[in-house]
Design a protein around this motif. Structure first.
Motif, PDB file in Angstrom:
ATOM      1  N   VAL A  69       5.232  55.366 -89.473  1.00 35.15           N
ATOM      2  CA  VAL A  69       6.569  55.543 -88.430  1.00 35.15           C
ATOM      3  C   VAL A  69       7.286  53.480 -88.443  1.00 35.15           C
ATOM      4  CG1 VAL A  69       6.608  57.457 -87.370  1.00 35.15           C
ATOM      5  CG2 VAL A  69       5.815  55.812 -86.658  1.00 35.15           C
ATOM      6  N   ARG A  70       8.466  54.037 -88.142  1.00 34.80           N
ATOM      7  CA  ARG A  70       8.856  52.428 -86.939  1.00 34.80           C
ATOM      8  C   ARG A  70       9.737  52.537 -85.636  1.00 34.80           C
ATOM      9  NH1 ARG A  70       9.535  46.987 -89.407  1.00 34.80           N
ATOM     10  NH2 ARG A  70       9.392  48.275 -91.543  1.00 34.80           N
ATOM     11  N   THR A  71       9.326  52.466 -85.011  1.00 33.61           N
ATOM     12  CA  THR A  71       9.278  53.146 -83.473  1.00 33.61           C
ATOM     13  C   THR A  71      10.152  51.457 -83.334  1.00 33.61           C
ATOM     14  OG1 THR A  71       7.260  54.053 -83.655  1.00 33.61           O
ATOM     15  CG2 THR A  71       8.690  53.197 -81.147  1.00 33.61           C
ATOM     16  N   ARG A  72      10.994  52.241 -82.377  1.00 32.55           N
ATOM     17  CA  ARG A  72      12.245  50.747 -82.000  1.00 32.55           C
ATOM     18  C   ARG A  72      12.070  51.375 -80.163  1.00 32.55           C
ATOM     19  NH1 ARG A  72      17.777  49.734 -83.193  1.00 32.55           N
ATOM     20  NH2 ARG A  72      17.873  51.825 -82.978  1.00 32.55           N
ATOM     21  N   GLY A  73      11.607  49.960 -79.506  1.00 36.36           N
ATOM     22  CA  GLY A  73      12.176  50.558 -78.155  1.00 36.36           C
ATOM     23  C   GLY A  73      13.480  49.532 -78.010  1.00 36.36           C
ATOM     24  N   VAL A  95      13.817  45.532 -77.754  1.00 37.83           N
ATOM     25  CA  VAL A  95      13.887  45.311 -76.635  1.00 37.83           C
ATOM     26  C   VAL A  95      11.518  44.414 -77.798  1.00 37.83           C
ATOM     27  CG1 VAL A  95      14.475  45.587 -74.620  1.00 37.83           C
ATOM     28  CG2 VAL A  95      12.281  46.190 -75.542  1.00 37.83           C
ATOM     29  N   LEU A  96      11.633  45.175 -79.180  1.00 42.22           N
ATOM     30  CA  LEU A  96      10.237  46.007 -79.708  1.00 42.22           C
ATOM     31  C   LEU A  96      10.381  46.785 -80.496  1.00 42.22           C
ATOM     32  CD1 LEU A  96       6.754  45.798 -79.711  1.00 42.22           C
ATOM     33  CD2 LEU A  96       7.315  47.508 -77.996  1.00 42.22           C
ATOM     34  N   SER A  97      10.010  46.660 -81.876  1.00 41.06           N
ATOM     35  CA  SER A  97       9.861  46.649 -82.876  1.00 41.06           C
ATOM     36  C   SER A  97       8.464  47.054 -83.915  1.00 41.06           C
ATOM     37  CB  SER A  97      11.516  46.705 -84.408  1.00 41.06           C
ATOM     38  OG  SER A  97      10.987  47.024 -85.651  1.00 41.06           O
ATOM     39  N   TYR A  98       7.855  47.889 -83.967  1.00 43.02           N
ATOM     40  CA  TYR A  98       6.684  48.094 -84.243  1.00 43.02           C
ATOM     41  C   TYR A  98       6.371  49.564 -85.971  1.00 43.02           C
ATOM     42  CZ  TYR A  98       5.167  51.535 -80.599  1.00 43.02           C
ATOM     43  OH  TYR A  98       4.912  52.311 -81.012  1.00 43.02           O
ATOM     44  N   VAL A  99       5.421  48.413 -86.661  1.00 39.15           N
ATOM     45  CA  VAL A  99       5.079  50.023 -87.840  1.00 39.15           C
ATOM     46  C   VAL A  99       3.850  50.730 -86.895  1.00 39.15           C
ATOM     47  CG1 VAL A  99       4.582  51.001 -90.434  1.00 39.15           C
ATOM     48  CG2 VAL A  99       6.825  49.543 -89.417  1.00 39.15           C
ATOM     49  N   ARG A 100       3.243  51.616 -86.984  1.00 39.09           N
ATOM     50  CA  ARG A 100       2.314  52.327 -86.663  1.00 39.09           C
ATOM     51  C   ARG A 100       1.806  53.806 -87.740  1.00 39.09           C
ATOM     52  NH1 ARG A 100       0.107  56.390 -82.695  1.00 39.09           N
ATOM     53  NH2 ARG A 100       2.518  57.453 -81.556  1.00 39.09           N
ATOM     54  N   TRP A 101       0.896  53.427 -87.975  1.00 40.72           N
ATOM     55  CA  TRP A 101       0.258  55.508 -88.827  1.00 40.72           C
ATOM     56  C   TRP A 101      -0.870  55.716 -88.185  1.00 40.72           C
ATOM     57  CZ3 TRP A 101       0.130  49.808 -90.259  1.00 40.72           C
ATOM     58  CH2 TRP A 101      -0.374  49.283 -90.650  1.00 40.72           C
ATOM     59  N   VAL A 102      -0.784  56.806 -88.404  1.00 39.88           N
ATOM     60  CA  VAL A 102      -1.711  58.355 -87.690  1.00 39.88           C
ATOM     61  C   VAL A 102      -2.090  59.610 -89.101  1.00 39.88           C
ATOM     62  CG1 VAL A 102      -0.595  57.919 -85.403  1.00 39.88           C
ATOM     63  CG2 VAL A 102       0.649  59.087 -86.597  1.00 39.88           C
ATOM     64  N   LEU A 145       2.758  43.563 -72.991  1.00 42.21           N
ATOM     65  CA  LEU A 145       1.998  45.112 -72.943  1.00 42.21           C
ATOM     66  C   LEU A 145       2.505  46.649 -72.085  1.00 42.21           C
ATOM     67  CD1 LEU A 145      -1.726  43.913 -74.409  1.00 42.21           C
ATOM     68  CD2 LEU A 145       0.244  44.403 -75.584  1.00 42.21           C
ATOM     69  N   ILE A 146       2.433  45.723 -71.045  1.00 38.19           N
ATOM     70  CA  ILE A 146       4.021  46.746 -70.450  1.00 38.19           C
ATOM     71  C   ILE A 146       4.779  47.422 -71.199  1.00 38.19           C
ATOM     72  CG2 ILE A 146       5.609  47.195 -68.598  1.00 38.19           C
ATOM     73  CD1 ILE A 146       3.775  46.079 -66.842  1.00 38.19           C
ATOM     74  N   ALA A 147       5.525  46.947 -72.134  1.00 44.19           N
ATOM     75  CA  ALA A 147       7.025  47.453 -72.462  1.00 44.19           C
ATOM     76  C   ALA A 147       6.136  47.913 -73.853  1.00 44.19           C
ATOM     77  CB  ALA A 147       7.773  45.883 -73.441  1.00 44.19           C
TER      78      ALA A 147
END
Length: 342
Positions: free
Chosen positions: A126-130, A138-145, A65-67
């Motif tokens: 949006v699909r966000t990549r870290g 290192v991380l990928s997720y979709v969120r909507w706002v 969760l730090i990431a």
């Protein structure tokens, strides 16, 4: 000409638009120390180099969760600075551990737009990549706002609502290279339970509670460089309260889940999530989990357990009312995969 950033409004987004977010952040042991000071986090794999080495890793990585918070925080000035609500998550995967000394950046692609019927707001997916310093994801997720419009009279874009998987398939979960639970020490981990000891449908009351202090949640939000006005500016809301960052609730609930799920060591998938009701300083967070599914992975002895983590505030039972809406005491409803000895 103003040089300050007012943030993006709904009409500023376009399907396929890619936004590279400022500012790169090198994370180190300081993040771990602050994280463990802010949350009662005790999972052994993230607490001890020796324990992590016994599990086949080179050392203890930084908490998953730090990431997430670091990558998420970078998106706020471009995605949710003018948001009314963070509505949900899907298709989240942790793809590589984050180690002390790594530098993280974030970028987001707009994959969906839908104006609301009031003409004043719209939903942005949006699909966000870290990414780390060598460009490794290192991380990928979709969120909507839900985001405000700058001009309610601006024409609505063509509606595009992305089709998202309800669950990350177990075969798509990424197991960190070298991870093995052959030398797992259940005594040092804190509990004797492995995946086989849990039943689908089992509900675990995590018993403990944490009362949230104003200073702590504001320190946490600054740590993640999350600039959303609702978390800092007491004049921004009509009630004069600072809204607590939803990720703060996630970390509190995850830390509380240690009592009953001490061996659910690594979060590797985020299937869905909703911040059901707001939380404010002075209120107390409690949590319970439901086992939704179990799966073997391609790594012998490493199982994946699917958990529903629910955070609550105050008295009350149940999750949703007859109208399908979350009950007032429910703060968070999070569906995730974690790795534990099978």
């Amino acid at each position: 000409m103003t040089k300050t950033n007012p943030g993006y409004f709904f009409e500023d987004y376009r399907i396929g638009q890619v936004i590279r977010h400022a500012v790169p952040r090198t994370v180190a042991e300081g993040e771990r120390a602050l994280y463990h000071a802010l949350y009662p986090a005790r999972h052994a794999l993230y607490s001890s180099d020796a324990f992590a080495q016994d599990c086949g890793l080179e050392s203890s990585p930084l908490d998953d969760l730090i990431a997430f918070h670091t990558v998420f925080g970078k998106t706020v000035p471009d995605i949710s600075l003018n948001a009314r609500a963070n509505l949900g998550y899907a298709e989240g995967r942790w793809l590589s551990p984050v180690w002390p000394g790594d530098t993280l950046t974030s970028e987001s692609e707009v994959i969906g737009l839908k104006e609301n019927s009031n003409g004043k707001t719209g939903v942005v997916w949006v699909r966000t990549r870290g990414l780390n310093q060598v460009g490794e994801e290192v991380l990928s997720y979709v969120r909507w706002v839900m985001v405000l419009k700058r001009d309610p009279a601006a024409p609505a874009p063509e509606t595009v609502v992305p089709e998202l998987a309800k669950v990350v398939a177990p075969e798509d979960l990424v197991i960190p290279e070298g991870l093995s639970f052959d030398g797992y020490d259940f005594d040092l981990a804190g509990e004797p339970y492995r995946m086989a000891d849990y039943e689908i449908g089992e509900v675990i009351d995590h018993v403990d509670g944490v009362t949230v202090e104003e200073a702590e949640h504001m320190m946490a939000t600054r740590l993640w460089q999350n600039t959303a006005k609702v978390h800092f500016d007491a004049t921004f809301r009509e009630d004069g309260k600072r809204l607590i960052y939803g990720g703060h609730v996630i970390s509190l609930a995850r830390a509380l889940s240690f009592n009953g799920l001490a061996n659910a060591q690594m979060i590797v998938g985020l299937n869905g999530g909703a911040h059901a009701n707001p939380l404010f300083a002075g209120q107390t967070v409690r949590a319970w989990s439901e086992v939704l599914d179990k799966a073997e992975t391609g790594t012998p002895g490493v199982g994946a357990i699917r958990l529903r983590l629910v955070a609550t505030n105050g008295p009350g039972a149940g999750l949703k009312g007859e109208d399908g809406k979350y009950l007032p005491h429910v703060l968070l409803d999070l569906d995730y995969w974690a790795l534990m000895p099978s």
